[in-house]
Design a protein around this motif. Structure first.
Motif, PDB file in Angstrom:
ATOM      1  N   LEU A  26       1.033  -1.142  -0.124  1.00 29.10           N
ATOM      2  CA  LEU A  26       0.085   0.058   0.035  1.00 29.10           C
ATOM      3  C   LEU A  26       0.956   1.166   0.044  1.00 29.10           C
ATOM      4  O   LEU A  26       0.645   2.344  -0.691  1.00 29.10           O
ATOM      5  N   ALA A  27       1.895   1.070   0.872  1.00 28.35           N
ATOM      6  CA  ALA A  27       2.807   2.275   0.827  1.00 28.35           C
ATOM      7  C   ALA A  27       3.529   2.479  -0.584  1.00 28.35           C
ATOM      8  O   ALA A  27       3.702   3.681  -0.868  1.00 28.35           O
ATOM      9  N   GLU A  28       3.667   1.439  -1.161  1.00 29.48           N
ATOM     10  CA  GLU A  28       4.503   1.523  -2.462  1.00 29.48           C
ATOM     11  C   GLU A  28       3.502   2.222  -3.486  1.00 29.48           C
ATOM     12  O   GLU A  28       3.766   3.009  -4.169  1.00 29.48           O
ATOM     13  N   ALA A  29       2.333   1.864  -3.446  1.00 29.40           N
ATOM     14  CA  ALA A  29       1.342   2.275  -4.279  1.00 29.40           C
ATOM     15  C   ALA A  29       0.920   3.880  -4.081  1.00 29.40           C
ATOM     16  O   ALA A  29       0.831   4.408  -5.087  1.00 29.40           O
ATOM     17  N   SER A  30       0.943   3.981  -2.770  1.00 27.39           N
ATOM     18  CA  SER A  30       0.492   5.618  -2.503  1.00 27.39           C
ATOM     19  C   SER A  30       1.714   6.539  -2.674  1.00 27.39           C
ATOM     20  O   SER A  30       1.443   7.482  -3.130  1.00 27.39           O
ATOM     21  N   GLY A  31       3.013   6.184  -2.368  1.00 31.34           N
ATOM     22  CA  GLY A  31       4.164   6.954  -2.400  1.00 31.34           C
ATOM     23  C   GLY A  31       4.266   7.811  -1.385  1.00 31.34           C
ATOM     24  O   GLY A  31       4.825   8.890  -1.303  1.00 31.34           O
ATOM     25  N   ASN A  32       3.453   7.682  -0.336  1.00 26.38           N
ATOM     26  CA  ASN A  32       3.452   8.773   0.795  1.00 26.38           C
ATOM     27  C   ASN A  32       4.104   8.334   1.849  1.00 26.38           C
ATOM     28  O   ASN A  32       3.961   7.059   2.297  1.00 26.38           O
ATOM     29  N   THR A  33       4.839   9.018   2.564  1.00 23.32           N
ATOM     30  CA  THR A  33       5.615   8.791   3.658  1.00 23.32           C
ATOM     31  C   THR A  33       5.005   8.805   4.958  1.00 23.32           C
ATOM     32  O   THR A  33       4.468  10.070   5.176  1.00 23.32           O
ATOM     33  N   ALA A  34       5.002   7.900   5.930  1.00 22.99           N
ATOM     34  CA  ALA A  34       4.310   8.055   7.356  1.00 22.99           C
ATOM     35  C   ALA A  34       5.016   8.995   8.217  1.00 22.99           C
ATOM     36  O   ALA A  34       6.192   8.961   8.140  1.00 22.99           O
ATOM     37  N   PRO A  35       4.587   9.582   9.046  1.00 24.73           N
ATOM     38  CA  PRO A  35       5.182  10.552  10.048  1.00 24.73           C
ATOM     39  C   PRO A  35       5.713   9.721  11.096  1.00 24.73           C
ATOM     40  O   PRO A  35       5.298   8.355  11.390  1.00 24.73           O
ATOM     41  N   ARG A  36       6.752  10.522  11.686  1.00 26.94           N
ATOM     42  CA  ARG A  36       7.578   9.710  12.855  1.00 26.94           C
ATOM     43  C   ARG A  36       7.582  10.898  14.104  1.00 26.94           C
ATOM     44  O   ARG A  36       7.603  11.728  13.674  1.00 26.94           O
ATOM     45  N   PHE A  37       7.669  10.081  15.349  1.00 24.48           N
ATOM     46  CA  PHE A  37       7.669  10.891  16.389  1.00 24.48           C
ATOM     47  C   PHE A  37       9.336  11.305  16.415  1.00 24.48           C
ATOM     48  O   PHE A  37      10.146  10.715  16.287  1.00 24.48           O
ATOM     49  N   ASP A  38       9.312  12.774  17.071  1.00 29.02           N
ATOM     50  CA  ASP A  38      10.613  13.245  17.097  1.00 29.02           C
ATOM     51  C   ASP A  38      10.533  13.990  18.554  1.00 29.02           C
ATOM     52  O   ASP A  38      10.527  15.083  18.726  1.00 29.02           O
ATOM     53  N   MET A  39      10.628  12.947  19.633  1.00 31.29           N
ATOM     54  CA  MET A  39      10.516  13.529  20.971  1.00 31.29           C
ATOM     55  C   MET A  39      11.019  12.268  21.819  1.00 31.29           C
ATOM     56  O   MET A  39      11.123  11.442  21.665  1.00 31.29           O
ATOM     57  N   ASN A  40      11.081  12.900  23.146  1.00 32.20           N
ATOM     58  CA  ASN A  40      11.575  11.858  24.259  1.00 32.20           C
ATOM     59  C   ASN A  40      10.546  10.900  24.416  1.00 32.20           C
ATOM     60  O   ASN A  40       9.372  10.980  24.147  1.00 32.20           O
ATOM     61  N   SER A  41      11.132   9.769  25.023  1.00 33.82           N
ATOM     62  CA  SER A  41      10.077   8.520  25.229  1.00 33.82           C
ATOM     63  C   SER A  41       9.596   8.446  26.717  1.00 33.82           C
ATOM     64  O   SER A  41       8.945   7.752  27.196  1.00 33.82           O
ATOM     65  N   SER A  42      10.165   9.267  27.530  1.00 39.68           N
ATOM     66  CA  SER A  42       9.422   9.342  29.182  1.00 39.68           C
ATOM     67  C   SER A  42       9.587  10.847  29.493  1.00 39.68           C
ATOM     68  O   SER A  42      10.304  11.684  29.189  1.00 39.68           O
ATOM     69  N   PHE A  43       8.684  10.955  30.461  1.00 34.18           N
ATOM     70  CA  PHE A  43       8.444  12.242  31.161  1.00 34.18           C
ATOM     71  C   PHE A  43       8.081  12.006  32.646  1.00 34.18           C
ATOM     72  O   PHE A  43       7.844  10.991  33.105  1.00 34.18           O
ATOM     73  N   THR A  44       8.643  13.081  33.191  1.00 42.93           N
ATOM     74  CA  THR A  44       8.772  12.910  34.984  1.00 42.93           C
ATOM     75  C   THR A  44       7.731  13.918  35.039  1.00 42.93           C
ATOM     76  O   THR A  44       7.879  15.238  34.834  1.00 42.93           O
TER      77      THR A  44
END
Length: 1326
Positions: A26-44
């Motif tokens: 499906l990704a090959e067919a659409s040619g659109n890139t999925a977003p990705r997170f750019d942040m820490n994975s833990s919070f206090t």
């Protein structure tokens, strides 16, 4: 045959591959890139963060710059609210550190063109001081004996604060003590552990018997809402002072007031008194008695019930109220050996019944009337004729009275009789008593001319009495008329007489009256005597006409025998009438007889026929009885010994006279009184004394008072008085009654004694027996130990005749008590007493002896010493035992406790109360009482504060995984503890419970009195299980019977998903040699305990190009509370510790990543792929169609890849650090469960992320290399690289075009350091 677990894993693998291939196409067919997170994975986040406050922001990037939408999902997503467009996250529910310390949420982002991309976020909650200390097991009550020693602990309170660190530490203080005064505030103190200690003495009688202590628990303080605060809480300890047995009993329910009807029968219960023994622990039996004398009531001495014992009468005896003094006495004496008693007054009211009929009384001074006399039935009054209506009849003075009370004493009044219509009665109803009047109701019927006297009958009707309801009073009413008549006498003259010397007021005549038919004032007659000279001798009663003597001294028959007078009567209208009086004076007997001479007669004792004539005369007329005389003997002591002739006065003796019959003090005198009187009226008399003097003669022999005397004399005494014998002689003169005593010589041992005669008074003498001088008896040498003497009493009249009497005197020789008693045996044998011995049980009977024949031995307790383990235990055992005077040793307390005292030493002695000479006491002895321990304390577990964690993968047999500690308050074998595991349950994250046996074992060791149970692994643990082991440990002592207690603890497991791989550039041997230093550095950086699972040579499948010379260490990072860290948190913590990072890099650390997950077998993989492809064929037509449509987009993608190549050629050797993504992929770590919190992690998750990525995403992300920046130590500093471990080469063996281009580009550059070279060559294949 393929195992079921393998087939399930292969099937799930097949489905996952199918979904992955579908996403790729499906990704090959659409040619659109999925977003990705750019942040820490833990919070206090602090737990006091307010609601709706901003907490963090979700940040993601999208290569296509599509609009992104954010969400938070998962079991704990309800904590947050997210702005779907901006990614701002706010707090939606309050956090609670005590409930959840760490939890996971899934952050999601989508561009609405690709599937949702998720990132696992770890939320760490930090503690705040939001909890106050909470007191446990309230309310607090304790009883303290008033003789509790100062410094003794009396109670312990426990407060728990759920906060951590200093905010969870609890400090205690006493705020106030009620009753609140300075002394009471200092009476108690509290230790750091909450133990309340008595600082002063208690007194049940002189001080308060109850104290209420306000205890403040304060924590160590901490931040809350940005402010440093202290939390506190209060509790109250109620201290009741327990009394000892020293108080008198006490009546309850005072005052006692009872009532009983006056007609109740004997035996009727009236009231019950109840007294208690205020000494609670004694609770003695109470006996009751009545002290004041009464025959009407009695009391049951056991139950205290008062009952009627006689006939009661409220109107008579005992009256309306009786007061009895009742005494309550305890059966046993109090501690002062006195009777413990108390008295109270019981008031019994005798209630009325209607047992009396109303009666009429004549009373002139109402209301002060006397109702004790007989009632009246007839009354008389007067009233003028034709008096007006409601005029009362005068002079009736009628009072009606009913002694009953209330309604019983209420009665109705009415009139009846011949004239009832003319009158009425008032009042018509009376309660108890009241004056009664008869009123005119019909004046026309009250007519004097018709009838001067009218009669009515008053009826008193007691309507409440059906048997004897009524009483009656006849009222005679005299009508008053006008004055139209003169007073008249019946006769014209009267002859009267009066005795001479009549006293004043003597009635001469009372029946001479005048009559006047008028009534009222006109009918009132007044009398007077005429002439006036007669009034000096006689007088008249002006109202009645009675003639009286005015002066009797003038009435003398010899001077004037007759008097004449006129009696005049005058009425109220001054009309008068008269009559003549003749009064004769009558002679009286006014001269007493006269005796001539005196009479003293001397006679000899025993003389017969004694006569004496009494001479007397009378001056009255001999011809009358006034002068005729008679003689008689007056009653007296000796009147029976004589007779007298009444006419002649000759006195004669009836027989011979005995001197001894005359009392001694009269000295022989016999006095007889003779009465001489005339026969006149009244008789006059005189008396004369006749004295007979009787001479004594010796006609009586001496007589001993007793024929047998018995005396005692103590040994070793000389010349002492032994005893006295007594004898009497009835003769009354000294010469005839003198007595002498002597010992008959024939008596055995008579020479040892002397007899002295002493006369105490006339006729009574004593013979005093003494030991002869120099004679002493020895009790032990004598046999027999007595003397029998014959004593003689004699009297001589000096005429040769001797009268004697004899008596036997027995003299016993007594032993002298001069020896001290002794305890048997000496010293006394020690005894053993169980600590649970029954109260008042006799545990020993001591014996003593005394060589003296007469002794009374009493045991005395001198002192008590308490010891525990050969050290002083204070006064704790003072009241445990009681020594009776008879030697019985009893248990006197229920508080015997081996744990506080194991030896009681009782100092005692024996006293001989009959000791006369020497020391009456034995020597002081010590009785040792050994308290024998009883198994009365079960083992007690110490509070477990540690968190126990086990890593099944590296948990060998005999590895200690947990520790419990217990102690037992008993001693010896009773305190020895053995631990055993009674139950082992594994609780999965899904709350499913699995029961295991023989999985763990416990080894018991001892450190002094503390027993330690080491819980160890007994068999291999299943590393695939996620959750916790709940182990129940039982502690059992070795006593008989044995006691036990149990404690449950949790052992949390850490699964393989938390295993972190660390790659070192050093050799295997170097890493092994430096393993301790590596562990220390890792622990310092992460703050955890590092558990090394394995150290091995890097596998050839792990980046085979760079594997040579590499070493892999796999380890777990565990906090003390059981929380395990994943590779990303480990990386972040290492980066934040520059010192530890420098040390680890120097030890060769080059890469941190997740450990390898065991892959399924090739056969299972093949089976899954075939099944997946079979499903894929169904979609092939659709996929082909979509591929043709998207060819153009594919071409665009390739152009972007070439552009990326250009960018890669400019890539620096020290790239900027990315987020916590897995290098070389567009996937992010899905962190496993925190074993403490119980979150699940899918064990089938495949971390071979290349297979999940589309070719486009893989190509673009092949440039994403996450580097751990080394400290800036120079251009040669190595970098720590985090990437996907276990990434595999392309299946067909050909190098990826992008990778080849990068390698060609690098060849044209200068050769970098080895670590950088390897990092730059790291790419990811699809």
């Amino acid at each position: 045959m393929i195992p079921y677990e393998t087939r399930c894993f292969g099937l799930s693998r097949m489905l996952w591959l199918t979904g992955t291939l579908l996403c790729i196409f499906l990704a090959e067919a659409s040619g659109n890139t999925a977003p990705r997170f750019d942040m820490n994975s833990s919070f206090t986040l602090p737990e006091d963060m307010p609601l709706r406050a901003w907490v963090f922001k979700l940040v993601a990037v999208d290569a296509d710059h599509d609009e992104l939408y954010y969400t938070i999902e998962g079991d704990n997503a309800y904590y947050f609210a997210v702005d779907h467009r901006t990614g701002n996250v706010t707090l939606n529910r309050k956090l609670d550190y005590e409930e959840t310390k760490t939890f996971l949420v899934d952050a999601g982002v989508t561009d609405n063109k690709n599937v949702m991309v998720y990132k696992k976020l770890t939320i760490i909650v930090t503690d705040r001081n939001d909890n106050k200390p909470i007191f446990q097991d309230e309310p607090y009550f304790t009883d303290v004996p008033e003789n509790t020693p100062v410094g003794s602990p009396i109670f312990r309170v426990v407060a728990v604060d759920d906060d951590s660190a200093n905010a969870g530490r609890v400090y205690y203080s006493i705020e106030e003590v009620n009753p609140n005064n300075v002394e009471n505030h200092q009476l108690f103190s509290i230790l750091y552990n909450g133990t309340v200690v008595l600082n002063g003495s208690l007194s049940y009688n002189n001080k308060s018997t109850f104290y209420r202590i306000k205890i403040l628990a304060t924590d160590g303080g901490g931040l809350l809402n940005g402010t440093f605060i202290y939390q506190n809480n209060t509790a109250y300890l109620s201290v009741t002072v327990v009394d000892v047995a020293d108080l008198d009993p006490q009546f309850l329910g005072e005052p006692y007031i009872g009532s009983v009807p006056e007609d109740c029968s004997p035996g009727t219960s009236v009231i019950k008194v109840f007294a208690i023994d205020r000494d609670k622990d004694v609770n003695d039996i109470i006996y009751y008695s009545i002290t004041n004398t009464t025959s009407l009531f009695t009391i049951d001495n056991i139950t205290g019930v008062l009952t009627v014992n006689g006939n009661l009468d409220r109107e008579g005896v005992p009256g309306e109220e009786v007061q009895l003094q009742v005494v309550a006495r305890e059966k046993d004496l109090n501690i002062y050996h006195q009777v413990a008693q108390v008295s109270t007054i019981v008031t019994i009211r005798v209630t009325d019944i209607n047992d009396n009929t109303p009666q009429f009384y004549w009373c002139t001074a109402y209301p002060t009337c006397n109702f004790t006399g007989p009632p009246e039935t007839n009354f008389t009054g007067d009233i003028e004729e034709h008096a007006s209506s409601r005029t009362p009849v005068a002079n009736l003075n009628i009072v009606a009275y009913d002694p009953d009370k209330g309604s019983n004493g209420t009665f109705q009044l009415s009139l009846q009789g011949p004239d009832a219509l003319a009158f009425s009665v008032s009042p018509q109803q009376i309660v108890n008593e009241g004056a009664v009047q008869v009123l005119v109701s019909s004046p026309g019927l009250v007519d004097y001319e018709e009838t001067p006297t009218m009669t009515v009958e008053i009826v008193a009707n007691d309507t409440g009495n059906t048997n004897d309801c009524c009483s009656f009073a006849m009222v005679t009413i005299h009508l008053a008329d006008i004055n139209d008549h003169r007073p008249e006498f019946k006769q014209n003259d009267y002859k009267l007489s009066v005795l001479e010397e009549s006293p004043p007021g003597t009635v001469v005549s009372s029946d001479i009256t005048a009559t006047d038919p008028d009534t009222g004032l006109y009918g009132e007659i007044t009398y007077q005597l005429l002439p006036a000279s007669i009034l000096s001798t006689f007088t008249v009663n002006a109202a009645s006409g009675t003639i009286l003597v005015a002066n009797g001294s003038k009435l003398d028959w010899g001077l004037r025998p007759v008097y004449y007078a006129t009696l005049q009567a005058t009425d109220g209208g001054d009309l008068s009438g008269s009559t003549q009086l003749e009064i004769s004076v009558i002679d009286i007997n006014n001269n007493a007889p006269i005796v001539t001479g005196s009479y003293n007669v001397f006679v000899n004792e025993g003389q017969d026929n004694i006569t004496v004539e009494i001479q007397a005369t009378d001056k009255d007329d001999p011809a009358t009885n006034n002068s005729r005389l008679r003689f008689e003997i007056l009653p007296g002591e000796f009147s029976s010994n004589f007779t007298i002739n009444p006419d002649t006065g000759v006195l004669s003796s009836k027989g011979s006279l005995d001197r001894e019959a005359i009392p001694l003090e009269l000295q022989g005198e016999m006095v007889v009184m003779i009465l001489v009187h005339d026969l006149g009226i009244p008789q006059l008399n005189t008396t004369v004394k006749v004295t007979f003097l009787v001479e004594d003669r010796n006609d009586n022999a001496p007589r001993f008072n007793s024929s047998y005397y018995e005396f005692s004399v103590r040994e070793r005494l000389s010349g002492i008085f032994v005893g006295s014998v007594e004898a009497t002689d009835a003769d009354q003169t000294e010469i005839n009654n003198r007595i002498s005593f002597l010992i008959v010589e024939s008596s055995v041992g008579s020479n040892n004694f002397l007899m002295h005669s002493i006369c105490q008074k006339s006729g009574w003498c004593q013979g005093n027996l003494h030991l002869a001088p120099g004679v002493e008896f020895d009790y032990d040498l004598m046999n027999p130990k007595f003397f029998s003497l014959t004593v003689q009493a004699e009297n001589s009249d000096f005429g040769g005749k001797v009268d004697v009497d004899t008596a036997v005197v027995m003299v016993n020789v007594l032993d002298v008590n001069d020896e001290s008693p002794a305890l048997m045996p000496s010293p006394p044998k020690s005894i053993e007493v169980l600590e649970n011995v029954t109260l008042h049980e006799v545990i020993a009977v001591l014996e003593a002896t005394d060589v003296d024949t007469n002794h009374s031995l009493l045991f005395q307790e001198l002192a008590v010493t308490c010891s525990k383990d050969s050290a002083s235990a204070g006064n704790i055992c003072q009241k445990w035992f009681h020594l009776d005077p008879n030697g019985s040793l009893l248990v006197s307390s229920k508080e015997i406790d081996y744990e506080v005292c194991d030896l009681v030493e009782l100092a005692l002695r024996v006293k001989d109360e009959f000791t006369e000479v020497g020391d009456p006491y034995s020597r002081n002895e010590t009785l040792k009482i050994f308290i024998v321990d009883v198994n009365d304390n079960p083992p007690k577990f110490l509070h477990i504060t540690d968190t126990f964690v086990v890593i099944p993968e590296i948990a060998p047999v005999d590895l200690q995984v947990a520790v419990v500690k217990a102690e037992d308050g008993d001693s010896g074998v009773n305190s020895e503890i053995s631990f055993a595991l009674s139950r082992t349950v594994f609780i999965q994250d899904s709350e499913v419970e699995l029961i295991y046996e023989n999985l763990f074992k416990v080894v018991t060791t001892a450190e002094k009195d503390l027993y330690i149970g080491s819980i160890q692994v007994a068999s291999n643990l299943d590393s695939s299980l996620k959750g916790r082991y709940q182990v129940t440990v039982e502690a059992k002592d070795h006593g008989m019977p044995s006691l036990n207690s149990s404690e449950s603890l949790d052992i949390f497991t850490v699964d393989q998903s938390y295993r972190v791989k660390l790659e070192f550039s050093s050799s295997l041997k170097e890493v092994q040699d430096n393993s301790n230093a590596i562990k220390i550095a890792l622990s310092a950086a992460t703050g955890t305990t590092v558990h090394i699972a394995t150290i091995k040579q890097a596998s050839s499948t792990f980046r085979s190009i760079r594997a040579s010379g590499k070493t892999v260490m796999e380890a777990y990072f565990i906090y003390s509370n059981g929380t395990a860290l994943g590779d990303r948190l480990v990386t972040a913590l290492i980066e934040n510790s520059s010192e530890a990072l420098t040390q680890l890099l120097s030890l060769g650390l080059s890469l941190v990543g997740p450990a390898d997950i065991i892959e399924p077998s090739k056969e299972n993989m093949l089976f899954g792929v075939i099944a997946g492809l079979a499903g894929f064929v169904l979609l092939l037509l659709l996929i082909t169609t979509l591929t043709i449509i998207c060819m153009k987009k594919s071409h665009t993608r390739k152009l972007k890849a070439l552009k990326a190549l250009k960018v890669a050629s400019m890539f620096s050797a020290s790239p900027m650090q990315q987020g916590p993504a897995i290098p070389g992929t567009n996937q992010y770590n899905k962190e496993g469960a925190n074993p403490v919190l119980g979150f699940t992690l899918d064990p089938t998750m495949d971390l071979v992320f290349e297979e999940n990525s589309s070719s486009e995403v893989a190509s673009l992300n092949s440039l994403d290399v996450n580097m751990v920046d080394a400290p800036e130590s120079g251009p040669a500093s190595p970098a720590l690289k985090q990437g996907k471990v276990g990434a595999q080469s392309q299946a067909n063996g050909r190098a990826e075009p992008l990778k080849a281009a990068l390698e060609h580009h690098n060849k044209a550059k200068p050769k970098p350091p080895e670590c950088l070279k390897e990092a730059s060559n790291h790419t990811t294949e699809v």
